[in-house]
Each structure stands twice: as structure tokens, then as C-alpha cells.
Design a protein around this motif. Structure first.
Motif, PDB file in Angstrom:
ATOM      1  N   THR A  58      25.694 -18.699  27.175  1.00  0.00           N
ATOM      2  CA  THR A  58      26.692 -19.488  27.934  1.00  0.00           C
ATOM      3  C   THR A  58      27.222 -20.634  27.060  1.00  0.00           C
ATOM      4  N   ASP A  59      26.285 -21.351  26.653  1.00  0.00           N
ATOM      5  CA  ASP A  59      26.486 -22.685  25.830  1.00  0.00           C
ATOM      6  C   ASP A  59      26.967 -22.079  24.475  1.00  0.00           C
ATOM      7  N   VAL A  60      26.652 -21.014  23.957  1.00  0.00           N
ATOM      8  CA  VAL A  60      26.934 -20.514  22.558  1.00  0.00           C
ATOM      9  C   VAL A  60      28.654 -20.268  22.816  1.00  0.00           C
ATOM     10  N   LEU A  61      28.805 -19.536  23.944  1.00  0.00           N
ATOM     11  CA  LEU A  61      30.516 -19.097  23.870  1.00  0.00           C
ATOM     12  C   LEU A  61      31.144 -20.365  24.137  1.00  0.00           C
ATOM     13  N   LYS A  62      30.717 -21.438  24.895  1.00  0.00           N
ATOM     14  CA  LYS A  62      31.529 -22.526  25.051  1.00  0.00           C
ATOM     15  C   LYS A  62      31.740 -23.447  23.879  1.00  0.00           C
ATOM     16  N   ARG A  63      30.588 -23.266  22.996  1.00  0.00           N
ATOM     17  CA  ARG A  63      30.683 -24.257  21.591  1.00  0.00           C
ATOM     18  C   ARG A  63      31.321 -23.432  20.466  1.00  0.00           C
ATOM     19  N   PHE A  64      31.227 -22.115  20.628  1.00  0.00           N
ATOM     20  CA  PHE A  64      31.797 -21.524  19.353  1.00  0.00           C
ATOM     21  C   PHE A  64      33.012 -20.259  19.871  1.00  0.00           C
ATOM     22  N   THR A  65      33.561 -20.121  18.915  1.00  0.00           N
ATOM     23  CA  THR A  65      34.521 -18.870  19.153  1.00  0.00           C
ATOM     24  C   THR A  65      33.976 -17.617  18.601  1.00  0.00           C
ATOM     25  N   VAL A  66      33.770 -16.502  19.612  1.00  0.00           N
ATOM     26  CA  VAL A  66      32.908 -15.614  19.425  1.00  0.00           C
ATOM     27  C   VAL A  66      33.987 -14.394  19.344  1.00  0.00           C
ATOM     28  N   LYS A  67      33.788 -13.607  18.165  1.00  0.00           N
ATOM     29  CA  LYS A  67      34.847 -12.542  17.889  1.00  0.00           C
ATOM     30  C   LYS A  67      34.498 -11.441  18.587  1.00  0.00           C
ATOM     31  N   HIS A  68      33.141 -10.857  18.576  1.00  0.00           N
ATOM     32  CA  HIS A  68      32.732  -9.598  19.259  1.00  0.00           C
ATOM     33  C   HIS A  68      31.423  -9.767  20.156  1.00  0.00           C
ATOM     34  N   VAL A  69      31.444  -9.284  21.287  1.00  0.00           N
ATOM     35  CA  VAL A  69      30.070  -9.183  22.102  1.00  0.00           C
ATOM     36  C   VAL A  69      29.721  -7.811  22.403  1.00  0.00           C
ATOM     37  N   VAL A  70      28.458  -7.582  21.602  1.00  0.00           N
ATOM     38  CA  VAL A  70      27.823  -6.346  21.807  1.00  0.00           C
ATOM     39  C   VAL A  70      26.637  -6.463  22.934  1.00  0.00           C
ATOM     40  N   PHE A  71      26.895  -5.527  23.776  1.00  0.00           N
ATOM     41  CA  PHE A  71      26.006  -5.370  24.882  1.00  0.00           C
ATOM     42  C   PHE A  71      25.674  -4.023  25.335  1.00  0.00           C
ATOM     43  N   PHE A  85      27.226 -16.469  33.016  1.00  0.00           N
ATOM     44  CA  PHE A  85      27.347 -15.906  31.582  1.00  0.00           C
ATOM     45  C   PHE A  85      28.398 -14.874  31.475  1.00  0.00           C
ATOM     46  N   TRP A  86      28.500 -14.002  32.285  1.00  0.00           N
ATOM     47  CA  TRP A  86      29.475 -12.989  32.041  1.00  0.00           C
ATOM     48  C   TRP A  86      30.747 -13.407  32.303  1.00  0.00           C
ATOM     49  N   GLN A  87      31.280 -14.420  33.268  1.00  0.00           N
ATOM     50  CA  GLN A  87      32.349 -15.029  33.546  1.00  0.00           C
ATOM     51  C   GLN A  87      32.930 -15.699  32.184  1.00  0.00           C
ATOM     52  N   THR A  88      31.902 -16.403  31.517  1.00  0.00           N
ATOM     53  CA  THR A  88      32.174 -17.090  30.244  1.00  0.00           C
ATOM     54  C   THR A  88      32.721 -15.934  29.093  1.00  0.00           C
ATOM     55  N   VAL A  89      31.901 -14.719  29.239  1.00  0.00           N
ATOM     56  CA  VAL A  89      32.380 -13.739  28.031  1.00  0.00           C
ATOM     57  C   VAL A  89      33.820 -13.141  28.543  1.00  0.00           C
ATOM     58  N   GLU A  90      33.998 -13.195  29.736  1.00  0.00           N
ATOM     59  CA  GLU A  90      35.387 -12.798  29.961  1.00  0.00           C
ATOM     60  C   GLU A  90      36.513 -13.708  29.800  1.00  0.00           C
ATOM     61  N   GLU A  91      36.076 -14.974  29.968  1.00  0.00           N
ATOM     62  CA  GLU A  91      37.146 -16.170  29.397  1.00  0.00           C
ATOM     63  C   GLU A  91      37.281 -16.068  27.998  1.00  0.00           C
ATOM     64  N   GLU A  92      36.133 -15.714  27.227  1.00  0.00           N
ATOM     65  CA  GLU A  92      36.273 -15.645  25.795  1.00  0.00           C
ATOM     66  C   GLU A  92      37.230 -14.819  25.112  1.00  0.00           C
ATOM     67  N   GLN A  93      37.300 -13.518  25.793  1.00  0.00           N
ATOM     68  CA  GLN A  93      38.217 -12.784  25.501  1.00  0.00           C
ATOM     69  C   GLN A  93      38.011 -12.064  24.093  1.00  0.00           C
ATOM     70  N   ALA A  94      36.521 -12.020  23.828  1.00  0.00           N
ATOM     71  CA  ALA A  94      36.040 -11.269  22.381  1.00  0.00           C
ATOM     72  C   ALA A  94      36.103  -9.873  22.558  1.00  0.00           C
ATOM     73  N   GLU A  95      36.318  -9.068  21.535  1.00  0.00           N
ATOM     74  CA  GLU A  95      36.057  -7.652  21.747  1.00  0.00           C
ATOM     75  C   GLU A  95      34.697  -7.137  22.259  1.00  0.00           C
ATOM     76  N   TYR A  96      35.067  -6.340  23.256  1.00  0.00           N
ATOM     77  CA  TYR A  96      33.373  -6.030  23.697  1.00  0.00           C
ATOM     78  C   TYR A  96      33.187  -4.659  23.131  1.00  0.00           C
ATOM     79  N   ILE A  97      31.843  -4.525  22.554  1.00  0.00           N
ATOM     80  CA  ILE A  97      31.456  -3.291  22.168  1.00  0.00           C
ATOM     81  C   ILE A  97      30.072  -2.929  22.936  1.00  0.00           C
ATOM     82  N   GLN A  98      30.261  -1.826  23.782  1.00  0.00           N
ATOM     83  CA  GLN A  98      29.226  -1.220  24.650  1.00  0.00           C
ATOM     84  C   GLN A  98      28.450  -0.450  23.839  1.00  0.00           C
TER      85      GLN A  98
END
Length: 254
Positions: A58-71, A85-98
Motif C-alpha cells: 500500500t505504501d509502495v503504491l502511494k509513493r511510486f507510480t506502478v505500471k503493472h500489478v501481477v497477482f 491495499f486493493w483499493q489502492t491498487v484500483e486507484e493506481e490504475q496500473a495494468e493488472y496481470i492475473q
């Protein structure tokens, strides 16, 4: 601390953070390996939803611009830290790779193979062939990074059922110079067949000093030593750097 975080940087500037430990301490750890003005992380990999792996994300997503989240998509929606955490992922609008099948990424001259999960764990979290109730640990992303003739295998918190599955189905593909030891050296992992299949030259254990879990297990340490691996531990050596060259691997303390 008692957690897990691995930062990978390539010569072409691409980088990847695999897990984020438990809390904000990951930010100071990243400060030791990233350039001060670098505020972009290309790939954030969350191996599984245990707080000592995702808590600092969560802190990483707030501090950095993350291009891709892999999960994997396997969540813990009832846990408040996970919701944040997941709310922060959604706010980041990074490309999600499942990860729900085998995937290979190419970065520079490296190949990154996501070997597991090789099925959709949101529909069935059990290890194929095992009827035991699914465990978060056994939904862990298993990934192998190859650079020239050098390689590292990262296995999250995989327990013995998943390690046996990997041994049976990927024996020729999990051989690696470095094994990032599963589950902080827990006695429920690093089974002998798996360690013998990987045949690591180095085994790296991410483990908190004087932790209450008794990690790493003495039995695990003996298995690794019998397999010929040189053991490195974060509780004894702090931050550990691995340099994957074309033909060899170098480990050093940061």
C-alpha cells in the motif's frame, strides 16, 4: 524483519518488486537500492495475500507510480489491510496481470517464467492432485528468472504440497543457481525432493531476527546444506544482493 521483499533491476532500466514485506520499512529498503529520484516501478508482483508479503505494498503504491500489478486474484476480502491495499491498487490504475496459466515475460536479455499458478486459483485454490483444503501459501506465485546461464527461483510461501507438485511437473525447469527459500525457512517446506531438483548453489532465506516462529528450521538448513547450497540469511546478513551474470552468480551483502 519477518517478511519478504525482493527488488529486481535490469540494465535497461526496467525494475520489478516482488512482495513488499509487512509495513513501511519496505520504503527505506527500496531507498538503499533505488536512485533517489526514481519514482517508477514497472512491475509489482504480489505472490499471495499474507500480510508479511503485501502489507508494505500500500505504501509502495502511494509513493511510486506502478505500471503493472501481477497477482493471482486470490484475495482476503474480509481482512481490513487487504481492503486498503486493493483499493489502492484500483486507484493506481496500473495494468493488472492475473497469473492463472504459465506466462513468460522477456525483459532485456532475461526471461521471467511464471510457472505457477497454472490454473485459476480464484476458482480452485487447491494444488492439483491434492484434496487438502486450500492454503493461502499454496496459491503463491512461483517464478524463475533466467539471465544467460544464471537463474534464480522465487517460490513465495509454497508449502510441501506445492513443492512436490513443482517437482513432479516442472523438474527440468526449476533447476536454478539461487533458491529464494520458501516460507522463511519453515519446516513445512523445502522438502528434500524439491531441493534436490532445484540443486541451488545458493539458498537465500528472508527471515526476521529472533522471530517467534522458529524460522528457519534446523531441518531445512540441514537439507539445504546436504544439497550443497551455501545458505544466506537476512537475519544474519541483512540486505542480500544477487548479481546474475551471463555465466555466473555473485552474492554480496549490501
Amino acid at each position: 524483519g519477518q517478511g519478504d521483499a525482493t527488488y529486481v533491476a535490469w540494465p535497461n532500466g526496467t525494475d520489478m518488486l516482488i512482495d513488499c514485506a509487512r509495513d513501511t520499512r519496505v520504503l527505506s529498503a527500496l531507498g538503499r537500492v533505488m536512485k533517489p529520484r526514481d519514482r517508477i516501478i514497472d512491475y509489482l508482483v504480489v505472490t499471495h495475500p499474507d500480510i508479511d508479503h503485501y502489507g508494505g505494498c500500500t505504501d509502495v503504491l502511494k509513493r511510486f507510480t506502478v505500471k503493472h500489478v501481477v497477482f493471482t486474484g486470490y484475495e482476503k476480502p474480509s481482512e481490513m489491510p487487504w481492503k486498503f491495499f486493493w483499493q489502492t491498487v484500483e486507484e493506481e490504475q496500473a495494468e493488472y496481470i492475473q497469473i492463472r496459466e504459465r506466462i513468460r515475460l522477456s525483459i532485456g536479455e532475461s526471461s521471467i517464467d511464471f510457472l505457477y499458478p497454472d490454473h485459476d486459483v480464484t476458482k480452485d485454490g487447491k494444488v492439483p492432485g491434492y484434496n487438502k483444503v486450500e492454503k493461502d501459501n499454496n496459491t503463491s506465485i512461483i517464478m524463475r528468472i533466467q539471465e544467460g546461464e544464471s537463474s534464480v527461483l522465487l517460490v513465495g510461501d509454497a508449502e510441501q504440497e506445492l513443492e512436490q507438485y513443482l517437482t513432479d511437473h516442472y523438474r527440468t525447469e526449476i533447476r536454478s543457481d539461487i533458491l529464494k527459500v520458501s516460507h522463511h525457512g519453515s519446516g513445512g517446506a523445502s522438502i528434500t525432493p524439491f531441493v534436490e531438483a532445484v540443486r541451488p548453489e545458493y539458498a537465500v532465506i528472508s527471515v526476521g531476527k529472533e522471530n517467534t516462529y522458529g524460522h528457519p528450521s534446523r531441518r531445512v538448513l540441514k537439507r539445504l546444506e546436504r544439497a550443497g547450497a551455501e545458505v544466506w540469511r537476512t537475519d544474519e546478513q541483512g540486505d542480500i544482493a544477487a548479481i546474475l551474470g551471463k555465466h555466473d552468480v555473485i552474492l554480496e551483502q549490501i
